[in-house]
Scaffold this active site. Structure first.
Site, PDB file in Angstrom:
ATOM      1  N   CYS A  43       0.854  -1.191   0.000  1.00  0.00           N
ATOM      2  CA  CYS A  43       0.000   0.000   0.000  1.00  0.00           C
ATOM      3  C   CYS A  43       0.884   1.233   0.000  1.00  0.00           C
ATOM      4  O   CYS A  43       2.104   1.155   0.087  1.00  0.00           O
ATOM      5  CB  CYS A  43      -0.934   0.008   1.202  1.00  0.00           C
ATOM      6  N   ASP A 453       6.650  23.691 -33.891  1.00  0.00           N
ATOM      7  CA  ASP A 453       7.786  24.166 -34.670  1.00  0.00           C
ATOM      8  C   ASP A 453       7.680  23.494 -36.040  1.00  0.00           C
ATOM      9  O   ASP A 453       6.914  22.529 -36.201  1.00  0.00           O
ATOM     10  CB  ASP A 453       9.083  23.792 -33.950  1.00  0.00           C
ATOM     11  N   ASP A 631      11.674  20.582 -31.662  1.00  0.00           N
ATOM     12  CA  ASP A 631      12.705  19.566 -31.872  1.00  0.00           C
ATOM     13  C   ASP A 631      13.721  19.536 -30.746  1.00  0.00           C
ATOM     14  O   ASP A 631      14.667  18.773 -30.782  1.00  0.00           O
ATOM     15  CB  ASP A 631      13.409  19.749 -33.221  1.00  0.00           C
TER      16      ASP A 631
END
Length: 733
Positions: A43, A453, A631
């Site tokens: 848990c 882009d 990028d």
């Protein structure tokens, strides 16, 4: 000369041992970041116990445990504390820990799964036997079941309940003990207390039917409760193991050896760690690539399921990039090595998945604290209910207290968020989108604007031949010669011309920086391939490249090729109600052409990094939530400013810390899929939390009123945990 500190010597001795599961994000003199697999987590409270125990050790700066994936991320200094001491500290509080290297981690999971299966089998099998023993008391009419037979059946039930208590239910008692020792109230505490009280009360009723505990026994309810809860944990364990196996599938994709070509034409077999950038390696059909690189010779098909999640092979030719871990399907390829070891795409994927699976988002911590407070309230409520019923009907006091303890166990509450986030991140990884920050899933739900882009994002990071024409000679003949000379250059414009044409016979080849490449043919004529102004005084406005000699010239128009699924991805985003914008530093003509192809009306060209940043901040000031896709090279400032940041590409970009996610597959359709999955994840999370709340609101009053027996409470509690785990698994589809 002074002696080195013992800890430093130990760290130096363990350097090779730490390497497979440790990185040094702050440099070799900084803290290490190690990944571990933990066994015995049941848990969210276990996470706090482990983290607290590790923070007591000298040199440990940070410890993060994700209870859903059972992964530990430890930031520490090996020069201050030995690895053996770290493992021993967790072993002392009841957790098995192994460095997250594939083989030991697999063995740990195998043992954990085997033990969990045995516990489930013992509980399930004996539950059926106890239910069989209890059935006559439920169905027999008055006088049909003699007191001696009834007592014999009860004793048989007690004997068969003992293995359930001593073996099957052991994890609950062990977990509760560790939680109490650490001063925390996890969900194992009420579960273990409920099991213990039920067993003690039923045993007391069996031994002394006329005593204060009454004459009712609940061995059937007890064994069924344990079996159902173990079944819920079995499903949870399976989800956690599948996530770890997905990580190891990537880590284990690299081959154990590579064929390196020598300068004299011979070859040698070396381990991948011996490769260096610039080496040439040959990959036979059926072999995996040992490093990232570029194809030098050969053509064939490559299975890149490592990146895309799809087994459909991809065609590769000279000049195309290949990644470590992908498989060469049908023909030998010679590859120039670009990135090796930790810099490869495969290792970058492993690091990102480890980072994401070790995280516990802020909401998860809030839920843990809520669950701990809820447990304290539950214990007080059960005690009050037991005391109240002791005055109303002492024979039912224990049953009511047990029912309250069982029905209000916060298992579903603590599993709600981790199960959903972990499953969703795994589904995105199979689509080639790797989450570095799990909280990005929640932020994606608020996105209204997607900004792209152009170069390397909407378009491929390479140019393609769009048009060619000539003066003084046949254009196609000149194009063939140009392609032969282009094979001798590594310039991106030259690579755009390459189609596998042999280089032919060229003499005195010379590369001129910023201009192009020149050489003499067999007749002695000098040819140039490169910038149009360098090749010929005659200029053509649409030409990016020229090839020619003194009396003939070929002009070539090169254009960026849009990604195959870019237009479909933009259309899907617009159909989902997103504003789609294009920001590019390229010339207006090229940007306008791309925007028209993509169907993007809102675009901006000649944008500098500063103007891109200003544009995004302007949209945010107007109240828009922005997802930026770039990028990851020139777009770092604007990526950092966006609400959600996704970087394209492979290789070095995988190490970027600014991005929330990395699109290693370069398939833009993963973006609308990710936004849909983010909304679905939020719905599933709300369903899980709503179910947990509704279940407690409905059942607690029934338990307090004595209308919900322990058996029904156990079924309900186990069913709620099963619902949460199975509901989260819908996100994997």
């Amino acid at each position: 000369m002074s002696a080195s500190p013992p800890g430093l010597l130990a760290a130096e001795a363990d350097a090779s041992l730490l390497a497979p599961f440790t990185t040094w994000p702050d440099g070799p003199d900084g803290a290490a970041l190690s990944q571990f697999q933990v066994g015995g987590i049941h848990c969210a409270a276990c996470s706090g116990i482990i983290e607290g125990e590790l923070l007591k050790l000298p040199g440990v700066a940070e410890a993060r445990v994700n209870p859903a994936s059972a992964r530990l991320a430890l930031r520490w200094r090996p020069s201050h504390v030995a690895l053996a001491d770290v493992l021993a500290a967790l072993k002392a509080v009841g957790y098995d820990v192994t460095p997250d290297v594939a083989a030991p981690a697999r063995e740990l999971r195998r043992q954990e799964k085997r033990q969990a299966l045995w516990r489930l089998f013992v509980a399930g099998f004996l539950m059926m036997q106890v239910m069989m023993m209890a059935t006559p008391a439920y169905v027999a009419g008055p006088g049909e079941l003699t007191s001696d037979l009834d007592r014999l059946l009860r004793w048989a039930s007690w004997v068969m309940t003992l293995p359930v208590m001593l073996f099957a239910a052991a994890p609950f008692f062990r977990g509760a003990w560790h939680q109490l020792r650490a001063g925390r109230l996890g969900m194992d505490v009420p579960v273990a207390l409920g099991i213990a009280v039920t067993f003690v009360a039923s045993s007391g009723a069996l031994f002394d039917p006329g005593g204060v505990l009454g004459h009712e026994v609940y061995f059937d309810s007890l064994t069924m409760f344990v079996a159902l809860l173990l079944l819920a944990r079995w499903f949870e364990l399976g989800a956690r193991h599948r996530a770890a196996e997905a990580l190891e599938a990537v880590a284990g994709a690299l081959p154990t050896a590579a064929e390196r070509l020598r300068d004299d034409g011979t070859s040698e077999r070396v381990v991948p760690e011996a490769l260096r950038a610039g080496d040439h390696i040959r990959i036979a059909a059926g072999e995996a690539f040992a490093a990232d690189g570029v194809v030098l010779s050969g053509q064939g098909w490559v299975n890149e399921a490592l990146l895309t999640g799809e087994s459909a092979p991809v065609a590769k030719a000279p000049g195309d990039a290949v990644v470590a871990g992908s498989v060469n399907v049908d023909a030998p390829l010679v590859v120039a090595v670009q990135r090796v070891g930790e810099d490869t795409t495969a290792q970058g994927i492993v690091r990102l998945m480890q980072q994401a699976q070790s995280q516990r988002p802020l909401a998860g911590g809030v839920l843990d604290r809520v669950a701990a407070g809820f447990t304290a309230v539950v214990l007080a409520l059960a005690l009050a209910a037991g005391l109240a019923w002791w005055w109303i009907d002492p024979s039912r006091a224990v049953a009511v207290a047990v029912a309250v303890l069982i029905v209000t166990c916060p298992c579903a509450l603590t599993l709600a968020a981790p199960a959903a986030w972990l499953t969703a991140s795994g589904a995105l990884a199979r689509r080639g989108l790797l989450l570095a920050d799990l909280s990005a899933l929640d932020r994606m739900c608020t996105v209204e604007t997607v900004v792209f882009d152009k170069t390397g994002t909407l378009s491929e990071d390479r140019l393609t031949l769009r048009h060619h024409w000539a003066r003084g000679a046949d254009a196609d003949v000149l194009l063939g010669m140009a392609r032969g000379l282009a094979a001798l250059s590594r310039h991106p414009h030259a690579r755009a011309l390459m189609d596998g044409t042999p280089a032919g016979v060229w003499l005195d080849v010379r590369e001129v920086a910023g201009r192009g490449v020149e050489a003499r043919d067999a007749t002695g004529r000098r040819w140039r391939l490169g910038a149009p102004a360098w090749v010929s005084p005659q200029l053509e406005p649409d030409a990016r490249l020229a090839f020619g000699c003194a009396d003939c010239v070929l002009w070539v128009d090169l254009a960026e090729a849009p990604r195959a699924d870019a237009a479909d991805a933009v259309a899907a985003l617009k159909a989902a109600g997103q504003r789609v914008r294009l920001l590019s530093g390229d010339q207006p003509v090229a940007v306008a052409r791309m925007a028209e192809q993509m169907g993007i009306a809102d675009w901006k060209a000649s944008a500098t990094p500063d103007s891109k940043l200003a544009a995004v901040r302007g949209w945010q000031a107007a109240g828009e939530r922005v997802l930026m896709v770039g990028d990851g090279i020139n777009d770092a400032p604007v990526l950092a400013a966006a609400d959600v940041r996704i970087a394209m590409g492979q290789g070095a970009m995988l190490a970027r810390g600014a991005a929330d996610a990395l699109l290693v597959s370069n398939r833009l359709m993963a973006l609308p899929q990710a936004l849909r999955l983010a909304h679905k994840t939020r719905r599933v999370l709300r369903q899980n939390l709503g179910w947990a709340a509704l279940y407690n609101l409905a059942c607690v009053p029934l338990a307090l009123a004595g209308w919900l027996p322990p058996l029904a409470a156990g079924i309900g509690m186990a069913a709620s945990s099963l619902f949460v785990v199975l509901n989260a698994q819908r996100l994997a589809r």
